[in-house]
Design a protein around this motif. Structure first.
Motif, PDB file in Angstrom:
ATOM      1  N   UNK A  27       3.620   3.146   5.268  1.00 44.61           N
ATOM      2  CA  UNK A  27       4.918   2.999   4.253  1.00 44.61           C
ATOM      3  C   UNK A  27       4.050   2.873   2.826  1.00 44.61           C
ATOM      4  N   UNK A  28       5.038   3.377   1.755  1.00 45.21           N
ATOM      5  CA  UNK A  28       4.625   2.938   0.454  1.00 45.21           C
ATOM      6  C   UNK A  28       5.542   2.947  -0.531  1.00 45.21           C
ATOM      7  N   UNK A  29       5.356   2.417  -1.748  1.00 45.92           N
ATOM      8  CA  UNK A  29       6.456   2.133  -2.650  1.00 45.92           C
ATOM      9  C   UNK A  29       5.951   3.133  -4.155  1.00 45.92           C
ATOM     10  N   UNK A  30       6.682   3.862  -4.481  1.00 45.38           N
ATOM     11  CA  UNK A  30       6.422   4.677  -5.644  1.00 45.38           C
ATOM     12  C   UNK A  30       6.361   3.692  -6.857  1.00 45.38           C
ATOM     13  N   UNK A  31       5.534   4.121  -7.890  1.00 46.22           N
ATOM     14  CA  UNK A  31       5.777   3.362  -9.198  1.00 46.22           C
ATOM     15  C   UNK A  31       6.688   2.825  -9.658  1.00 46.22           C
ATOM     16  N   UNK A  32       6.458   1.354  -9.786  1.00 45.33           N
ATOM     17  CA  UNK A  32       7.574   0.356 -10.125  1.00 45.33           C
ATOM     18  C   UNK A  32       7.026  -0.785 -10.709  1.00 45.33           C
ATOM     19  N   UNK A  33       7.634  -1.768 -11.237  1.00 42.83           N
ATOM     20  CA  UNK A  33       7.183  -3.017 -12.090  1.00 42.83           C
ATOM     21  C   UNK A  33       7.884  -4.157 -11.382  1.00 42.83           C
ATOM     22  N   UNK A  34       7.563  -5.427 -11.762  1.00 40.24           N
ATOM     23  CA  UNK A  34       8.183  -6.415 -11.368  1.00 40.24           C
ATOM     24  C   UNK A  34       8.508  -7.373 -12.424  1.00 40.24           C
ATOM     25  N   UNK A  35       9.439  -7.953 -12.456  1.00 40.44           N
ATOM     26  CA  UNK A  35       9.993  -8.947 -13.843  1.00 40.44           C
ATOM     27  C   UNK A  35       8.942 -10.562 -13.866  1.00 40.44           C
ATOM     28  N   UNK A  36       7.979 -10.372 -13.011  1.00 36.37           N
ATOM     29  CA  UNK A  36       7.209 -11.685 -12.743  1.00 36.37           C
ATOM     30  C   UNK A  36       5.785 -11.300 -12.467  1.00 36.37           C
ATOM     31  N   UNK A  37       5.063 -12.192 -12.760  1.00 36.55           N
ATOM     32  CA  UNK A  37       3.439 -12.039 -12.720  1.00 36.55           C
ATOM     33  C   UNK A  37       3.089 -12.437 -11.099  1.00 36.55           C
ATOM     34  N   UNK A  38       2.218 -11.743 -10.416  1.00 34.65           N
ATOM     35  CA  UNK A  38       2.220 -11.975  -9.037  1.00 34.65           C
ATOM     36  C   UNK A  38       0.559 -12.166  -8.801  1.00 34.65           C
ATOM     37  N   UNK A  39       0.176 -12.950  -7.739  1.00 35.81           N
ATOM     38  CA  UNK A  39      -1.124 -13.287  -7.216  1.00 35.81           C
ATOM     39  C   UNK A  39      -0.959 -13.227  -5.906  1.00 35.81           C
ATOM     40  N   UNK A  40      -1.822 -12.459  -4.992  1.00 32.48           N
ATOM     41  CA  UNK A  40      -1.304 -12.426  -3.820  1.00 32.48           C
ATOM     42  C   UNK A  40      -2.747 -12.293  -3.045  1.00 32.48           C
ATOM     43  N   UNK A  41      -2.738 -13.015  -1.758  1.00 32.54           N
ATOM     44  CA  UNK A  41      -3.837 -13.052  -0.733  1.00 32.54           C
ATOM     45  C   UNK A  41      -3.568 -12.144   0.390  1.00 32.54           C
ATOM     46  N   UNK A  42      -4.250 -11.155   1.020  1.00 31.54           N
ATOM     47  CA  UNK A  42      -3.927 -10.382   2.087  1.00 31.54           C
ATOM     48  C   UNK A  42      -4.446 -11.249   3.229  1.00 31.54           C
ATOM     49  N   UNK A  43      -3.403 -11.459   4.086  1.00 29.38           N
ATOM     50  CA  UNK A  43      -3.574 -12.411   5.366  1.00 29.38           C
ATOM     51  C   UNK A  43      -3.770 -11.400   6.618  1.00 29.38           C
ATOM     52  N   UNK A  44      -3.200 -10.263   6.446  1.00 29.43           N
ATOM     53  CA  UNK A  44      -3.081  -9.368   7.516  1.00 29.43           C
ATOM     54  C   UNK A  44      -3.126  -7.781   7.136  1.00 29.43           C
ATOM     55  N   UNK A  45      -3.996  -6.891   7.654  1.00 25.84           N
ATOM     56  CA  UNK A  45      -3.621  -5.679   7.313  1.00 25.84           C
ATOM     57  C   UNK A  45      -4.462  -5.167   6.151  1.00 25.84           C
ATOM     58  N   UNK A  46      -3.930  -4.263   5.475  1.00 24.77           N
ATOM     59  CA  UNK A  46      -4.443  -3.838   4.123  1.00 24.77           C
ATOM     60  C   UNK A  46      -3.258  -3.236   3.216  1.00 24.77           C
ATOM     61  N   UNK A  47      -3.811  -2.940   1.845  1.00 27.34           N
ATOM     62  CA  UNK A  47      -2.752  -2.708   0.959  1.00 27.34           C
ATOM     63  C   UNK A  47      -3.648  -1.826   0.067  1.00 27.34           C
ATOM     64  N   UNK A  48      -3.147  -0.902  -0.419  1.00 27.42           N
ATOM     65  CA  UNK A  48      -3.810  -0.031  -1.782  1.00 27.42           C
ATOM     66  C   UNK A  48      -2.895   0.045  -2.780  1.00 27.42           C
ATOM     67  N   UNK A  49      -3.402  -0.531  -3.916  1.00 34.25           N
ATOM     68  CA  UNK A  49      -2.474  -0.393  -5.028  1.00 34.25           C
ATOM     69  C   UNK A  49      -3.301   0.356  -6.195  1.00 34.25           C
ATOM     70  N   UNK A  50      -2.102   1.206  -6.765  1.00 34.85           N
ATOM     71  CA  UNK A  50      -2.765   2.005  -8.055  1.00 34.85           C
ATOM     72  C   UNK A  50      -2.110   1.470  -9.087  1.00 34.85           C
ATOM     73  N   UNK A  51      -2.984   0.925 -10.191  1.00 36.40           N
ATOM     74  CA  UNK A  51      -2.545   0.475 -11.577  1.00 36.40           C
ATOM     75  C   UNK A  51      -3.354   0.887 -12.404  1.00 36.40           C
ATOM     76  N   UNK A  52      -3.004   0.875 -13.794  1.00 37.30           N
ATOM     77  CA  UNK A  52      -3.983   1.558 -14.702  1.00 37.30           C
ATOM     78  C   UNK A  52      -4.964   2.465 -14.700  1.00 37.30           C
ATOM     79  N   UNK A  53      -4.315   3.410 -13.806  1.00 36.79           N
ATOM     80  CA  UNK A  53      -5.143   4.624 -13.653  1.00 36.79           C
ATOM     81  C   UNK A  53      -6.264   4.240 -12.548  1.00 36.79           C
ATOM     82  N   UNK A  54      -6.159   3.283 -12.063  1.00 30.20           N
ATOM     83  CA  UNK A  54      -7.501   2.758 -10.994  1.00 30.20           C
ATOM     84  C   UNK A  54      -6.726   2.543  -9.441  1.00 30.20           C
TER      85      UNK A  54
END
Length: 88
Positions: A27-54
């Motif tokens: 699955x995926x989520x299109x470009x969006x924002x959150x009204x909070x700062x987030x810091x996360x640790x991957x505990x299972x699987x994988x995730x790709x994030x696109x932010x700031x052209x990277x």
């Protein structure tokens, strides 16, 4: 990074809200924002994030950090992803 190390780091940085997020495979989520700062640790699987052209892939043990209102998109790996996230 281990779960205990991560939780200690969140506490030392003032993250008080901690939740576990589970996302389905492919699955995926299109470009969006959150009204909070987030810091996360991957505990299972994988995730790709696109932010700031990277785009960056995060796997078990990796930590990602997003500023409040930072525009980004998310794509979940072939087995989904579970991550522990602190919010403030």
């Amino acid at each position: 990074m281990t779960r205990d190390e991560f939780l200690a780091e969140l506490a030392s940085e003032g993250f008080q809200e901690i939740v576990t997020v589970t996302r389905e495979a492919g699955q995926s989520l299109d470009t969006h924002t959150h009204p909070f700062e987030a810091k996360a640790l991957i505990v299972e699987g994988e995730l790709t994030i696109r932010a700031r052209e990277t785009e960056r892939r995060f796997q078990v043990g990796d930590v990602f950090h997003l500023a409040s209102d930072e525009s980004h998109s998310e794509r979940y790996g072939p087995f989904g992803v579970v991550y522990l996230v602190g919010r403030k």
